[in-house]
Design a protein around this motif. Structure first.
Motif, PDB file in Angstrom:
ATOM      1  N   GLN A  47     -27.895 -23.763  -9.241  1.00  0.00           N
ATOM      2  CA  GLN A  47     -27.569 -22.474  -9.321  1.00  0.00           C
ATOM      3  C   GLN A  47     -27.740 -22.045 -10.876  1.00  0.00           C
ATOM      4  O   GLN A  47     -28.280 -20.945 -11.096  1.00  0.00           O
ATOM      5  CB  GLN A  47     -26.290 -22.008  -8.627  1.00  0.00           C
ATOM      6  N   ALA A  48     -26.791 -22.729 -11.663  1.00  0.00           N
ATOM      7  CA  ALA A  48     -26.892 -22.378 -13.145  1.00  0.00           C
ATOM      8  C   ALA A  48     -28.248 -22.250 -13.629  1.00  0.00           C
ATOM      9  O   ALA A  48     -28.578 -21.334 -14.512  1.00  0.00           O
ATOM     10  CB  ALA A  48     -26.086 -23.372 -13.838  1.00  0.00           C
ATOM     11  N   LEU A  49     -29.022 -23.255 -13.465  1.00  0.00           N
ATOM     12  CA  LEU A  49     -30.413 -23.461 -14.087  1.00  0.00           C
ATOM     13  C   LEU A  49     -31.315 -22.667 -13.677  1.00  0.00           C
ATOM     14  O   LEU A  49     -32.150 -21.849 -14.178  1.00  0.00           O
ATOM     15  CB  LEU A  49     -30.928 -24.720 -14.098  1.00  0.00           C
ATOM     16  N   VAL A  50     -31.679 -22.758 -11.962  1.00  0.00           N
ATOM     17  CA  VAL A  50     -32.741 -22.090 -11.615  1.00  0.00           C
ATOM     18  C   VAL A  50     -32.566 -20.857 -11.085  1.00  0.00           C
ATOM     19  O   VAL A  50     -33.455 -19.884 -11.280  1.00  0.00           O
ATOM     20  CB  VAL A  50     -33.208 -23.262 -10.306  1.00  0.00           C
ATOM     21  N   LEU A  51     -31.371 -20.600 -10.514  1.00  0.00           N
ATOM     22  CA  LEU A  51     -31.255 -19.077 -10.182  1.00  0.00           C
ATOM     23  C   LEU A  51     -30.794 -18.192 -11.219  1.00  0.00           C
ATOM     24  O   LEU A  51     -31.351 -17.013 -11.406  1.00  0.00           O
ATOM     25  CB  LEU A  51     -30.390 -19.067  -8.896  1.00  0.00           C
ATOM     26  N   SER A  52     -29.681 -18.542 -11.966  1.00  0.00           N
ATOM     27  CA  SER A  52     -28.901 -17.682 -12.838  1.00  0.00           C
ATOM     28  C   SER A  52     -29.936 -17.787 -14.163  1.00  0.00           C
ATOM     29  O   SER A  52     -30.319 -16.658 -14.473  1.00  0.00           O
ATOM     30  CB  SER A  52     -27.539 -18.015 -13.247  1.00  0.00           C
ATOM     31  N   ALA A  53     -30.290 -18.676 -14.725  1.00  0.00           N
ATOM     32  CA  ALA A  53     -30.979 -18.882 -16.203  1.00  0.00           C
ATOM     33  C   ALA A  53     -32.473 -18.871 -15.934  1.00  0.00           C
ATOM     34  O   ALA A  53     -33.056 -18.523 -16.751  1.00  0.00           O
ATOM     35  CB  ALA A  53     -30.431 -20.034 -16.888  1.00  0.00           C
ATOM     36  N   GLU A  54     -33.083 -18.823 -14.550  1.00  0.00           N
ATOM     37  CA  GLU A  54     -34.267 -18.978 -14.566  1.00  0.00           C
ATOM     38  C   GLU A  54     -35.187 -19.864 -15.496  1.00  0.00           C
ATOM     39  O   GLU A  54     -36.249 -19.386 -16.153  1.00  0.00           O
ATOM     40  CB  GLU A  54     -34.941 -17.393 -14.516  1.00  0.00           C
ATOM     41  N   LEU A  55     -34.783 -20.936 -15.337  1.00  0.00           N
ATOM     42  CA  LEU A  55     -35.203 -21.958 -16.185  1.00  0.00           C
ATOM     43  C   LEU A  55     -36.842 -22.050 -15.931  1.00  0.00           C
ATOM     44  O   LEU A  55     -37.383 -22.234 -14.572  1.00  0.00           O
ATOM     45  CB  LEU A  55     -34.617 -23.302 -15.985  1.00  0.00           C
ATOM     46  N   LYS A  56     -37.727 -21.918 -16.726  1.00  0.00           N
ATOM     47  CA  LYS A  56     -39.277 -21.958 -16.850  1.00  0.00           C
ATOM     48  C   LYS A  56     -39.741 -23.495 -17.422  1.00  0.00           C
ATOM     49  O   LYS A  56     -39.092 -24.143 -18.356  1.00  0.00           O
ATOM     50  CB  LYS A  56     -39.994 -21.105 -17.594  1.00  0.00           C
ATOM     51  N   LYS A  57     -40.737 -24.008 -16.928  1.00  0.00           N
ATOM     52  CA  LYS A  57     -41.560 -25.282 -17.411  1.00  0.00           C
ATOM     53  C   LYS A  57     -41.773 -25.134 -18.835  1.00  0.00           C
ATOM     54  O   LYS A  57     -42.139 -24.098 -19.148  1.00  0.00           O
ATOM     55  CB  LYS A  57     -42.765 -25.562 -16.420  1.00  0.00           C
ATOM     56  N   GLY A  58     -41.424 -26.149 -19.515  1.00  0.00           N
ATOM     57  CA  GLY A  58     -41.689 -26.219 -21.019  1.00  0.00           C
ATOM     58  C   GLY A  58     -40.435 -25.500 -21.824  1.00  0.00           C
ATOM     59  O   GLY A  58     -40.518 -25.369 -22.892  1.00  0.00           O
ATOM     60  N   GLY A  59     -39.356 -25.124 -21.107  1.00  0.00           N
ATOM     61  CA  GLY A  59     -38.247 -24.303 -21.716  1.00  0.00           C
ATOM     62  C   GLY A  59     -37.340 -25.631 -22.314  1.00  0.00           C
ATOM     63  O   GLY A  59     -37.402 -26.677 -22.043  1.00  0.00           O
ATOM     64  N   ASN A  60     -36.606 -25.001 -23.141  1.00  0.00           N
ATOM     65  CA  ASN A  60     -35.525 -26.030 -23.820  1.00  0.00           C
ATOM     66  C   ASN A  60     -34.058 -25.613 -23.391  1.00  0.00           C
ATOM     67  O   ASN A  60     -33.749 -24.612 -23.284  1.00  0.00           O
ATOM     68  CB  ASN A  60     -35.632 -25.686 -25.461  1.00  0.00           C
ATOM     69  N   VAL A  61     -33.414 -26.594 -23.115  1.00  0.00           N
ATOM     70  CA  VAL A  61     -31.999 -26.552 -22.503  1.00  0.00           C
ATOM     71  C   VAL A  61     -31.005 -27.115 -23.149  1.00  0.00           C
ATOM     72  O   VAL A  61     -31.360 -28.217 -23.680  1.00  0.00           O
ATOM     73  CB  VAL A  61     -32.212 -27.173 -21.072  1.00  0.00           C
TER      74      VAL A  61
END
Length: 347
Positions: A143-157
């Motif tokens: 939920q935190a990464l994919v839904l809320s923060a909308e992580l994209k391929k190639g992003g930095n976390v």
């Protein structure tokens, strides 16, 4: 009579971990008996084999975190087991199906009732304890990464509390979804060294007690910063979190372990166009949780294996306790000594 939620059969008892006086220190936990719940329409009754410990359990035990309205007051939100009975209208499950699930409460018990939408088929390659380690940690991280923060391929976390159950899950999911870098913070060298041994572990680490993690992030990202920050800490990390974030970065706040009040300079939020979002899971609506569980089941669950499995995502269990040692299990979590998940077996 203790109210453990709706739809109870009052003449059949089950064992459960209870709290003397309703709240208190770890010594107040004991194994007692309460009525066995029965499933209402759209619900299932699951006989529990194992359940996971979470920090919210400690807060609830101490009287600081009441369960959502309508949920069992018994501790525990995640479990594995097999279906024992079906409520009216449940047609997509059958008795004896092996499952893992997420609930608003009630997992520290022999049986639990919950909506049929809140369970997933247990993959055959996972043990009961491995399956019980998945729901709360992975769904919170997902939920935190994919839904809320909308992580994209190639992003930095950037992931804080990285050796916790949610932290380890978030690191692996970030790598699974194609993050370019994942910087993990923890309080000891031992925890950071362990994280670096994980197949889908962090690309960079920082000891937040001895290092400025914002500088580690900047170095790892060629001064760009983190597109996504997953924070559990709050006050003491706020300034460096803002410094760590890239332009248009997203931060998901999951907890406030160091406190909720900070002296905030709002200008970086404006000029870097930052999005900061709080996120909870337990208090979400049943339909929201059902959609989240369904998507996670479709996208992620089949890729999770045990510690010795082929991965790419693995579960990491710190220690397994019998539920007769529930006080020791809570003490272990309170000591902050765990790297990975603490699991309890119903014996």
């Amino acid at each position: 009579m203790m109210d453990i939620g709706q739809h109870v059969t009052r003449h059949i008892a089950m064992r459960a971990i209870l709290i003397k006086d309703g709240k208190g220190p770890v010594e107040n936990l004991y194994l007692g008996e309460v009525p066995t719940p029965t499933p209402g329409p759209g619900q299932v009754l699951v006989k529990i084999k194992a359940f996971g410990l979470n920090r919210m359990d400690i807060s609830q035990r101490e009287g600081q975190y009441p369960p959502p309205a309508g949920s069992s007051i018994i501790l525990g939100v995640e479990f594995s087991g097999h279906i024992s009975a079906l409520g009216a209208g449940v047609s997509d499950w059958k008795v004896n199906d092996e499952v893992l699930g997420l609930a608003g409460g009630g997992a520290y018990a022999e049986f639990i009732v919950l909506p049929s939408s809140h369970i997933l088929h247990k993959p055959s390659h996972l043990s009961w304890t491995e399956a019980a380690s998945i729901p709360e940690n992975f769904l919170t991280a997902f939920q935190a990464l994919v839904l809320s923060a909308e992580l994209k391929k190639g992003g930095n976390v950037l992931v804080h509390a990285a050796a916790s159950g949610v932290g380890v899950s978030a690191i692996q999911l970030a790598r699974f979804y194609g993050a370019k870098t994942v910087t993990a913070t923890a309080s000891t060298k031992e925890k950071l060294d362990w994280l670096l041994t994980l197949p889908l572990g962090p690309t960079h680490v920082a000891n937040y007690k001895t290092e400025d993690f914002s500088q580690i992030v900047k170095k790892a990202t060629d001064n760009k910063g983190a597109d996504v920050v997953v924070d559990f800490v709050g006050k003491t990390h706020w300034e460096r979190n803002i410094e760590s974030l890239a332009v248009d970065g997203h931060m998901t706040v999951l907890a406030l372990l160091s406190g909720s009040r900070a002296d905030v300079d709002l200008s970086p939020i404006l000029y870097k166009r930052l999005r900061i979002q709080g996120s909870t899971l337990r208090s979400r609506s049943v339909p929201y949780q059902a959609d989240l569980i369904d998507r996670f089941g479709r996208e992620v669950l089949k890729h999770i294996t045990g510690l010795q499995g082929p991965g790419p995502i693995r579960v990491y269990i710190h220690k397994v306790y019998p539920w007769t040692d529930i006080q020791d299990a809570h003490r272990e979590m309170q000591s902050n000594a765990n790297s990975g998940k603490i699991i309890v077996e119903v014996v």
